[in-house]
Design an enzyme around this catalytic site. Structure first.
Site, PDB file in Angstrom:
ATOM      1  N   LYS A  38       9.178  -4.889  14.846  1.00 36.68           N
ATOM      2  CA  LYS A  38       9.600  -3.585  14.346  1.00 36.68           C
ATOM      3  C   LYS A  38      10.572  -2.900  15.311  1.00 36.68           C
ATOM      4  O   LYS A  38      11.470  -2.166  14.897  1.00 36.68           O
ATOM      5  CB  LYS A  38       8.384  -2.708  14.080  1.00 36.68           C
ATOM      6  N   PHE A  44       0.813  -1.210   0.000  1.00 31.40           N
ATOM      7  CA  PHE A  44       0.000   0.000   0.000  1.00 31.40           C
ATOM      8  C   PHE A  44       0.852   1.268   0.000  1.00 31.40           C
ATOM      9  O   PHE A  44       0.755   2.120  -0.895  1.00 31.40           O
ATOM     10  CB  PHE A  44      -0.924  -0.055   1.213  1.00 31.40           C
ATOM     11  N   TYR A  59       4.044  -8.146  16.148  1.00 35.26           N
ATOM     12  CA  TYR A  59       4.314  -7.170  15.082  1.00 35.26           C
ATOM     13  C   TYR A  59       5.114  -5.991  15.621  1.00 35.26           C
ATOM     14  O   TYR A  59       6.157  -5.613  15.075  1.00 35.26           O
ATOM     15  CB  TYR A  59       2.995  -6.696  14.479  1.00 35.26           C
TER      16      TYR A  59
END
Length: 336
Positions: free
Chosen positions: A170, A13, A166
């Site tokens: 990161k 995206f 997640y």
């Protein structure tokens, strides 16, 4: 002066929009993507088709966590690398936007998130070092701020209590990037993105889902009571900010957000109003990995990069609805 950039996750995206802006500015872009099925690949195919055929763009299907494949590609001039010279390193920068994203899905398959977000970043950092690439831009996430920091979040807030694999993956990627800056002088800009939305967005994100489901008269699912707040940021603003971070900065972590935290219930009402249809809402218990609120302090982005968000959410929602209606025949069948 035109430059040459490697953009990973180019069918994603945010990365697809970054590629478009680079090409619009006359730069050469080499795009990598493994085209996995983390969400409906038809959306990735749609984004990639808009890039392919454009002057200055080339695409390779590469998984950034595949160390052998990445190492082979970075082997400049090697006869077994079947690519024209314009595709090969060294690049003026690597913009690493390839990632497994999504808080709830990471709880189910943390191994995939570690592989893509930690190992993938490490592989790219190492090849930048060996190939002499001087600039590295890394996509990170507002999820690092967890549930214990006051809002709006500043970049120097504590990020040692991530609530999801997640976010943890990161955090590890950010730390690796700093290590390569410290040891090898790599110039690194890390961007913490806040709830990015826009046309052709991820189908697991709320605004894409709500626009489609409300438009089609389908019920929408809300985890919690709708009072959770998010700092929604339009994709064009995110892409502009990402490119602003290509300048030499040393090592910096920068928030990119809409600078406006809104309840999810308000967003649903606004989409319903603009669609001209009422939403049928099915409530489910809040997910433990979801944070109650996000809100970016963008003071640093403004002072360091001259960046501010430009698209208010009312206009962003209007653009999302218009895009969905234009592409409804395809997008109403996308797997959510």
């Amino acid at each position: 002066m035109p430059n040459r950039y490697l953009v990973t996750g180019c069918a994603g995206f945010i990365a697809a929009r970054v590629c478009e802006l680079l090409l619009d500015a006359g730069h050469t872009v080499v795009g990598w993507d493994e085209l996995n099925d983390a969400y409906d690949p038809r959306l990735k195919d749609w984004r990639l088709a808009r890039l392919q055929g454009r002057s200055g763009f080339s695409f390779r299907r590469i998984d950034v966590s595949d160390a052998d494949a990445v190492r082979e590609w970075f082997a400049r001039g090697a006869p077994h690398v079947s690519a024209p010279p314009s595709d090969r390193p060294p690049y003026d920068a690597v913009i690493d936007l390839a990632a497994r994203a999504g808080v709830r899905a990471s709880v189910l398959r943390p191994d995939l998130y570690y592989q893509a977000n930690c190992i993938g970043t490490l592989v790219l950092l190492e090849q930048c070092r060996t190939a002499g690439v001087k600039k590295f831009v890394l996509a990170s996430t507002s999820s690092l701020y967890g549930a214990h920091n006051p809002v709006p979040y500043r970049e120097d807030a504590d990020t040692n209590r991530p609530l999801s694999p997640y976010a943890a993956s990161k955090k590890a990627a950010e730390t690796l990037a700093y290590t390569y800056h410290y040891l090898h002088g790599l110039d690194v800009t890390v961007f913490r993105y806040f709830t990015v939305y826009g046309p052709a967005g991820r189908p697991d994100m709320s605004i894409f889902r709500f626009v489609r489901q409300i438009s089609e008269g389908e019920p929408i699912t809300v985890f919690g009571d709708g009072s959770q707040r998010r700092d929604f940021t339009y994709v064009d603003d995110i892409a502009r900010g990402t490119l602003a971070g290509l300048k030499e900065l040393g090592y910096e972590i920068v928030n990119l957000g809409g600078d406006r935290s809104l309840p999810l219930a308000w967003v649903i009402e606004e989409i319903s109003r603009q669609c001209g249809r009422s939403a049928t809402i099915e409530y489910r218990p809040a997910h433990p990995a979801d944070v109650p609120a996000t809100w970016a302090d963008v003071t640093k982005a403004r002072s360091l990069l001259g960046w501010m968000p430009e698209v208010p959410i009312e206009e962003g929602i209007r653009r999302c609805i218009a895009w969905y209606r234009e592409h409804r025949d395809t997008m109403r069948h996308i797997r959510l």
